[in-house]
Design a protein around this motif. Structure first.
Motif, mmCIF file in Angstrom:
data_model
loop_
_atom_site.group_PDB
_atom_site.id
_atom_site.type_symbol
_atom_site.label_atom_id
_atom_site.label_comp_id
_atom_site.label_asym_id
_atom_site.label_seq_id
_atom_site.Cartn_x
_atom_site.Cartn_y
_atom_site.Cartn_z
ATOM 1 N N ARG A 32 0.804 -1.226 0.000
ATOM 2 C CA ARG A 32 0.000 0.000 0.000
ATOM 3 C C ARG A 32 0.841 1.282 0.000
ATOM 4 N NH1 ARG A 32 -4.528 -1.250 4.662
ATOM 5 N NH2 ARG A 32 -5.464 -3.087 3.695
ATOM 6 N N PHE A 33 1.970 1.257 0.698
ATOM 7 C CA PHE A 33 2.630 2.531 0.994
ATOM 8 C C PHE A 33 4.074 2.648 0.516
ATOM 9 C CE2 PHE A 33 -0.252 1.428 4.623
ATOM 10 C CZ PHE A 33 -1.307 2.229 4.224
ATOM 11 N N MET A 34 4.703 1.567 0.098
ATOM 12 C CA MET A 34 6.113 1.611 -0.263
ATOM 13 C C MET A 34 6.283 1.544 -1.777
ATOM 14 S SD MET A 34 9.176 -0.846 1.115
ATOM 15 C CE MET A 34 10.785 -0.900 0.342
ATOM 16 N N THR A 35 7.009 2.514 -2.330
ATOM 17 C CA THR A 35 7.286 2.510 -3.762
ATOM 18 C C THR A 35 8.424 1.525 -4.068
ATOM 19 O OG1 THR A 35 8.925 4.278 -3.643
ATOM 20 C CG2 THR A 35 6.617 4.944 -3.913
ATOM 21 N N SER A 36 8.620 1.252 -5.335
ATOM 22 C CA SER A 36 9.633 0.277 -5.727
ATOM 23 C C SER A 36 11.045 0.718 -5.364
ATOM 24 C CB SER A 36 9.543 0.013 -7.235
ATOM 25 O OG SER A 36 9.751 1.219 -7.961
ATOM 26 N N ASP A 37 11.253 2.032 -5.227
ATOM 27 C CA ASP A 37 12.594 2.520 -4.888
ATOM 28 C C ASP A 37 12.778 2.782 -3.402
ATOM 29 O OD1 ASP A 37 10.927 4.714 -4.831
ATOM 30 O OD2 ASP A 37 12.303 6.066 -5.876
ATOM 31 N N TYR A 64 10.435 -7.974 10.705
ATOM 32 C CA TYR A 64 9.949 -9.027 9.811
ATOM 33 C C TYR A 64 11.075 -9.693 9.016
ATOM 34 C CZ TYR A 64 5.068 -7.814 10.682
ATOM 35 O OH TYR A 64 3.836 -7.611 11.270
ATOM 36 N N ASN A 65 12.319 -9.363 9.358
ATOM 37 C CA ASN A 65 13.498 -9.990 8.751
ATOM 38 C C ASN A 65 13.528 -9.822 7.230
ATOM 39 O OD1 ASN A 65 15.960 -11.356 9.093
ATOM 40 N ND2 ASN A 65 15.042 -13.337 8.625
ATOM 41 N N ASP A 66 13.203 -8.625 6.782
ATOM 42 C CA ASP A 66 13.139 -8.311 5.354
ATOM 43 C C ASP A 66 14.300 -7.369 5.017
ATOM 44 O OD1 ASP A 66 12.539 -7.619 2.764
ATOM 45 O OD2 ASP A 66 10.461 -7.009 3.175
ATOM 46 N N ARG A 67 15.465 -7.937 4.837
ATOM 47 C CA ARG A 67 16.659 -7.115 4.636
ATOM 48 C C ARG A 67 16.638 -6.405 3.287
ATOM 49 N NH1 ARG A 67 22.893 -8.818 6.165
ATOM 50 N NH2 ARG A 67 23.837 -6.777 5.683
ATOM 51 N N SER A 68 16.083 -7.027 2.281
ATOM 52 C CA SER A 68 16.016 -6.401 0.962
ATOM 53 C C SER A 68 15.217 -5.098 1.024
ATOM 54 C CB SER A 68 15.393 -7.358 -0.047
ATOM 55 O OG SER A 68 15.228 -6.739 -1.302
ATOM 56 N N SER A 69 14.052 -5.148 1.666
ATOM 57 C CA SER A 69 13.243 -3.930 1.797
ATOM 58 C C SER A 69 13.948 -2.906 2.667
ATOM 59 C CB SER A 69 11.871 -4.264 2.383
ATOM 60 O OG SER A 69 11.115 -5.048 1.476
ATOM 61 N N TRP A 74 16.550 2.341 3.306
ATOM 62 C CA TRP A 74 17.720 3.071 3.778
ATOM 63 C C TRP A 74 18.413 3.782 2.615
ATOM 64 C CZ3 TRP A 74 19.949 6.073 6.698
ATOM 65 C CH2 TRP A 74 21.316 6.120 6.973
ATOM 66 N N ARG A 75 18.480 3.113 1.463
ATOM 67 C CA ARG A 75 19.107 3.721 0.293
ATOM 68 C C ARG A 75 18.351 4.979 -0.132
ATOM 69 N NH1 ARG A 75 18.180 -0.099 -2.961
ATOM 70 N NH2 ARG A 75 19.862 -1.388 -2.138
ATOM 71 N N TRP A 76 17.022 4.884 -0.215
ATOM 72 C CA TRP A 76 16.227 6.040 -0.631
ATOM 73 C C TRP A 76 16.374 7.174 0.385
ATOM 74 C CZ3 TRP A 76 12.552 9.384 1.036
ATOM 75 C CH2 TRP A 76 11.973 10.200 0.076
ATOM 76 N N THR A 77 16.351 6.832 1.655
ATOM 77 C CA THR A 77 16.462 7.835 2.720
ATOM 78 C C THR A 77 17.783 8.591 2.617
ATOM 79 O OG1 THR A 77 15.083 6.458 4.170
ATOM 80 C CG2 THR A 77 16.418 8.171 5.215
#
Length: 332
Positions: A32-37, A64-69, A74-77
């Protein structure tokens, strides 16, 4: 016997599906809230993004142990919100604007949330890179947002505009006690313990009107007295709702939770007003739902009502509070 085995297999598959569904809050949030980047969109506020949302989502990704997300967030931030002048982050990003960063101020709660998520990520995934990044942000927060004033150690809501010389403006929902505790454990710096002690003392005095509740924004005078800040309505509302959330996350048995418990116990669960003006006692013409209700349930230890499944009607902020209440409940 074969029929029994088949039935058992079907039952196990059904239970597995139910467990997957019950643990799907983060997946729903991302959809719902997170863009692909890696940008979190505030759907209740023209899809802007802010450090608060990035920090919340980074905390969720760790849990939730979702390191990819996490890495995407963190990259976008870093790419879009990092202020190279002070090591903090611009608080707000407006998409589709010629100048997405119109205000170069920070929001100290967002900075704390990001640093806290990095600290948790570093510990969980054994990453010194994350830990170093968290340490740097912690030092920047101390340098630019933490001051001694009126006999207390306080964290200003931003590096600009909140120190009025004769008084300072505080947002008590920025008192992130569990994060400050983890920072103290990590760095062994006394300033974090001082923030906790002062924050608890201040909350004990932020009991306004007949409700004995704090308000969203508070003025701390040089003599140590407190009053609702004059530039905002004197409401226990959408900011201050996070105070009991963070208190519970810090200590579920904290006596600081009592004023919130007493107030909410005056109403049946589904008739609890969303906010109250502590000076006039006027209440919101609508009741709590979604994440607000989850915080209320957490505070009253009615945790059987809390799950991480999000309702279709919940916007970004409600969904964030909902999942944070779930994390606080599980994290204890």
């Amino acid at each position: 016997m074969k029929l029994l085995r088949t039935s058992m297999i079907l039952l196990m598959l059904a239970l597995g599906c139910a467990q997957a569904s019950a643990a799907d809050g983060w997946s729903t949030f991302k959809t719902r809230f997170m863009t692909s980047d890696g940008r979190i969109q505030d759907t209740g506020n023209n899809n802007v993004s802010h450090t608060e949302g990035q920090g919340y989502a980074m905390l969720m990704a760790v849990w939730y142990n979702d390191r990819s997300s996490f890495d995407g967030l963190w990259r976008w931030t870093q790419q879009h919100l990092k202020n190279p002048q002070n090591g903090l982050f611009y608080w707000k990003y407006t998409p589709d604007s010629a100048k997405p960063i119109a205000d170069t101020n920070n929001a100290s709660d967002g900075d704390v949330l990001i640093a806290w998520a990095l600290l948790k990520a570093g510990k969980k995934w054994h990453s010194q890179v994350y830990l170093d990044a968290s340490d740097q942000i912690q030092r920047a927060i101390i340098s630019h947002n933490v001051i001694a004033f009126g006999g207390y150690t306080v964290m200003l809501p931003g590096s600009q505009g909140f120190n009025k010389t004769s008084y300072v403006v505080l947002n008590p929902s920025y008192f992130l006690f569990p994060a400050w505790r983890d920072f103290a454990s990590r760095s062994h710096l006394k300033v974090w313990d001082n923030l906790i002690d002062s924050g608890m003392s201040l909350l004990a005095k932020m009991r306004f009107g007949e409700t004995d509740l704090p308000v969203d924004w508070v003025a701390l005078n040089a003599d140590g007295t407190l009053a609702p800040a004059t530039d905002w309505p004197p409401r226990f509302s959408y900011d201050a709702i996070r105070i009991p959330l963070y208190l519970y996350w810090y200590d579920p048995q904290s006596l600081q939770l009592v004023p919130f418990q007493r107030f909410w116990m005056n109403f049946s669960r589904l008739q609890t007003p969303a906010w109250i003006d502590v000076m006039s006692n006027s209440r919101a013409p609508y009741v709590m739902a979604g994440g607000l209700l989850a915080v209320r349930d957490l505070t009253l230890n009615e945790t059987g009502n809390i799950s991480d499944r999000l309702d279709d009607s919940e916007d970004y902020y409600s969904s964030s509070l909902h999942l944070l209440a779930w994390l606080a409940m599980k994290d204890r």
